[in-house]
Design an enzyme around this catalytic site. Structure first.
Site, short mmCIF file in Angstrom:
data_model
loop_
_atom_site.label_atom_id
_atom_site.label_comp_id
_atom_site.label_asym_id
_atom_site.label_seq_id
_atom_site.Cartn_x
_atom_site.Cartn_y
_atom_site.Cartn_z
N LYS A 101 -42.71 27.68 -2.11
CA LYS A 101 -42.22 27.19 -3.40
C LYS A 101 -43.37 26.46 -4.11
O LYS A 101 -44.06 25.66 -3.50
CB LYS A 101 -41.03 26.24 -3.15
CG LYS A 101 -40.04 26.20 -4.27
CD LYS A 101 -38.71 25.62 -3.85
CE LYS A 101 -37.85 25.39 -5.08
NZ LYS A 101 -36.49 25.00 -4.78
N GLU A 105 -19.62 23.84 -2.38
CA GLU A 105 -18.73 22.91 -3.09
C GLU A 105 -17.33 22.91 -2.49
O GLU A 105 -16.68 21.87 -2.40
CB GLU A 105 -18.69 23.26 -4.58
CG GLU A 105 -19.98 22.94 -5.36
CD GLU A 105 -21.09 23.97 -5.19
OE1 GLU A 105 -20.84 25.03 -4.57
OE2 GLU A 105 -22.22 23.72 -5.68
N ARG A 111 -16.00 25.75 -8.70
CA ARG A 111 -15.84 26.52 -7.46
C ARG A 111 -14.71 25.96 -6.58
O ARG A 111 -14.15 26.66 -5.76
CB ARG A 111 -17.13 26.42 -6.64
CG ARG A 111 -18.29 27.18 -7.22
CD ARG A 111 -18.47 28.47 -6.48
NE ARG A 111 -19.26 29.41 -7.23
CZ ARG A 111 -20.45 29.84 -6.87
NH1 ARG A 111 -21.00 29.39 -5.77
NH2 ARG A 111 -21.09 30.73 -7.60
C1 LIG Z 1 -22.70 26.79 -7.20
C2 LIG Z 1 -24.02 26.14 -7.44
N1 LIG Z 1 -24.28 24.94 -6.89
C3 LIG Z 1 -25.46 24.34 -7.10
C4 LIG Z 1 -26.42 24.94 -7.88
C5 LIG Z 1 -27.71 24.21 -8.20
N2 LIG Z 1 -28.87 24.94 -7.64
C6 LIG Z 1 -29.65 25.72 -8.38
S1 LIG Z 1 -30.87 26.40 -7.53
C7 LIG Z 1 -30.42 25.61 -6.12
C8 LIG Z 1 -31.21 25.79 -4.87
C9 LIG Z 1 -31.31 27.22 -4.49
O1 LIG Z 1 -32.15 27.31 -3.39
P1 LIG Z 1 -32.76 28.71 -3.00
O2 LIG Z 1 -31.72 29.76 -3.15
O3 LIG Z 1 -33.39 28.58 -1.69
O4 LIG Z 1 -33.82 29.01 -4.11
P2 LIG Z 1 -35.20 28.22 -4.40
O5 LIG Z 1 -34.86 27.21 -5.44
O6 LIG Z 1 -35.67 27.62 -3.14
O7 LIG Z 1 -36.11 29.24 -4.94
C10 LIG Z 1 -29.30 24.82 -6.34
C11 LIG Z 1 -28.66 23.96 -5.35
C12 LIG Z 1 -26.10 26.19 -8.44
N3 LIG Z 1 -26.96 26.83 -9.25
N4 LIG Z 1 -24.91 26.77 -8.20
#
Ligand SMILES: Cc1ncc(C[n+]2csc(CCOP(=O)(O)OP(=O)(O)O)c2C)c(N)n1
Length: 623
Positions: free
Chosen positions: A285, A369, A397
């Site tokens: 990242k 959630e 959700r």
């Molecule tokens: C239902 C929901 N909860 C929380 C989020 C907030 N959110 C956006 S990206 C993310 C992390 C995702 O992690 P990953 O899939 O590993 O992708 P990375 O950011 O590491 O590239 C979160 C918690 C969201 N988009 N949707």
């Protein structure tokens, strides 16, 4: 702009560039993303990490016939750049500009819209089943991060992928594993993936051991079962991805996510595969920009920043999130039964500070959630007082869990809905404009909205003493510090009169107080003297006060940053109807629509809930 990137103007143009030049192209794309995102703000670290992966996908696939489904979609900038949107990239997340997430109406290369997490595998499965049913053969790829793999829907989808084994058709899941959600990833799957990564070095050994195991003859009944069991457990130990294999999904990897030849080889192999296949790609990242590599959490989603130092250019002042985080610590110092739960948003909700003070009373459950809410129900049923802090949009959700697991059982859970209302640049997938509508009809649930930072603290104190389900909604950004002289104590279901005027009265919900004060000023300029009420409780709302006011004011005006359908205005309208009150009512809220990305001020104007638009409509109505 770099000379290679200049040659890319439409989908598939990347194929015209020799693969040997791809590393240079990756550098040019990173420089381009950095230049623009440092001005517009956006999801930086995830995008820097997926440049090579996206390039390799675009090299191996033909878009838009083939389909890439990005999970969350916050990592789709390179995809946008490679699909004819490079020249509009400076408009990212701004009014009329490119959306920060994939959007079907923006490009036919965006095969499925996103913004919320853990949807990609299910959506890709649907695209795949439709393809199979129509007898076509396009390649479909879901790209999901290790964080998003902590969400329940991802598992529901994996559980259904065996359909493609039956159909003998292709379904590719690319798992982009950077060991991070927004914060450090959590949970058993994340540990499992860590295990696979650490076993990479044993790959050769694994091949040899597997060969040997396959040569062990199976003799005799009891002996055979024992040998089979130990073969399986040895395999489980030595062969990466057995968990997926056991679900009928072929595992391929781990693959170096910054090596274009390795990625192309992996994707081409996956394309030839019949049945579901998971390609495990390891990325970093923030790759290529040192400040983001060092602090990917800070650079996950960021406003404009100085490229040289990595420092944010805007400092917003104390936010509602800050006040919530600090005051919860104060409350928890006194009340030992308070625990805090977040669904993968410890920094976004401010609960990382709570974690620092009370590590044993803090739970990050991943992007889960529904689990967060039901688990809080279990805690509450067993003597704790959980505080569940989730963004308004993501709480959608957990609608059924709020009803079935909390409110039906009257459990003392305190829901803190951050980013309630319009959110600005993240746009329609992230608007917190539905919460009054999805909560106000749930029996036993109390709903509050503070007008300013002081009131937020008082409401939190009230909620910590309240023995039942209770929610507080508050917006993104700077906390309003005005009206501090209005400090009437919080009483269940009671509103607060801020100003007694005549003829008309404004009933203002939560953060709309600032806009309502401006509205009152504009009306005063026109010679009116509107009353102003801070609603405080959406449920139960202050029926007594409404009755009382109905004899002194002809016109009621409701002001909220929620859909009109199911909003506060409709509650009042229904109450008028039920009780036969004949007063005039003008309700300001959001029409039956989704609201695109822009500044919050502009979004309010679009929705007619800025002070100017509201004043104009009121005057039109009364004159
Ligand atoms: C239902 C929901 N909860 C929380 C989020 C907030 N959110 C956006 S990206 C993310 C992390 C995702 O992690 P990953 O899939 O590993 O992708 P990375 O950011 O590491 O590239 C979160 C918690 C969201 N988009 N949707």
């Amino acid at each position: 702009m770099g000379k290679l990137l200049k040659q890319i103007n439409q989908p598939n143009d990347i194929k015209k560039i020799p693969v040997e030049e791809y590393d240079r192209l990756a550098t040019e794309i990173r420089t381009f993303i950095l230049k623009h995102v440092s001005k517009t703000g956006g999801h930086l670290a995830s995008n820097l990490g997926t440049v090579e992966l996206t390039m390799a996908l675009h090299y191996c696939l033909d878009l838009p016939e083939d389909k890439i489904v990005f999970d969350v979609g916050h990592q789709s900038y390179t995809h946008k750049i490679l699909t004819g949107r490079k020249d509009r990239f400076s408009t990212l997340r701004q009014e009329g500009g490119l959306c920060g997430f994939p959007k079907r109406k923006e490009s036919d290369c965006d095969s499925f819209g996103a913004g919320h997490s853990s949807t990609s595998i299910a959506a890709a499965a649907g695209l795949g089943l439709a393809r199979d049913s129509k007898g076509r053969r396009e390649t479909i790829v879901a790209v999901i991060g290790d964080g998003s793999l902590s969400g329940g829907m991802a598992y529901e989808a994996l559980n259904n992928l065996s359909e493609f084994k039956k159909n003998k058709t292709n379904m590719i899941v690319v798992l982009n594993d950077n060991e991070m959600s927004i914060s450090e990833n959590v949970g058993a799957m994340s540990m499992y993936l860590g295990d696979i990564r650490s076993k990479e070095k044993y790959k050769k050994l694994k091949d040899q051991v597997e060969q040997h195991l396959n040569q062990i003859p199976i003799v005799g009944h009891g002996v055979s079962r024992t040998i089979k069991r130990s073969k399986d457990s040895l395999k489980n130990f030595l062969i990466p991805g057995m968990l997926f294999e056991n679900m009928g999904i072929t595992y391929y990897g781990p693959v170096n996510g910054h090596s274009i030849p390795d990625l192309i080889h992996a994707i081409e192999t996956a394309k030839r595969h019949r049945g579901p296949i998971l390609v495990h790609v390891i990325t970093k990242k923030g790759k290529g920009y040192l400040p983001a590599e060092k602090n990917p959490e800070y650079f996950h989603g960021i406003g404009p920043f100085d490229l040289k130092t990595g420092k944010a250019l805007e400092s917003g002042g104390e936010s509602y999130t800050d006040i919530f985080a600090q005051h919860l610590i104060n409350i928890a110092k006194k009340k030992k039964d308070i625990v805090a739960i977040t669904a993968a948003m410890p920094s976004g909700t401010g609960l990382n500070r709570f974690k620092d003070v009370f590590p044993d009373r803090f739970y990050d459950v991943g992007i889960a959630e529904e689990y967060a809410v039901t688990c809080a129900g279990g805690m509450a049923a067993n003597g704790l007082h959980p505080v569940v802090a989730i963004y308004s949009t993501f709480m959608q959700r957990a609608y059924d869990q709020i009803i079935h697991d909390i409110c039906m059982q009257k459990l003392p859970v305190f829901f803190c809905l951050d980013r309630s209302g319009l959110v600005g640049a993240d746009g329609e997938t992230h608007q917190g404009t539905f919460d009054i509508s999805y909560m106000s009809h749930i029996p036993n649930l109390v709903i509050m909205a503070p007008k300013n930072s002081l009131e937020m603290k008082s409401m939190m104190d009230f909620a910590a003493d309240y023995d039942g389900p209770i929610a507080m909604k508050y917006p993104r950004g700077k906390a309003y510090q005005g009206l501090e002289e209005n400090r009437q104590p919080i009483v269940l279901g009671k509103s607060e009169i801020i100003h007694s005027g005549e003829k008309m009265v404004i009933l203002s919900v939560g953060n709309m107080i600032e806009e309502s004060l401006k509205l009152a000023d504009l009306l005063r300029e026109k010679g009116y003297d509107p009353g102003l009420v801070n609603v405080r409780f959406l449920k139960p709302f202050d029926k007594e006060l409404i009755q009382e006011l109905s004899s002194s004011y002809e016109l009621f005006i409701t002001v909220e940053e929620n859909l009109k359908i199911g909003g506060f205005g409709q509650m009042i309208s229904a109450y008028f109807h039920e009780t036969g009150l004949k007063n005039d009512l003008l309700s300001f809220g959001i029409d039956d629509r989704f609201v695109d990305h822009a500044t919050v001020d502009r979004q309010r104007q679009w929705c007619g809930i800025d002070a100017g638009s509201m004043a104009a409509r009121i005057i039109e109505r009364i004159e």
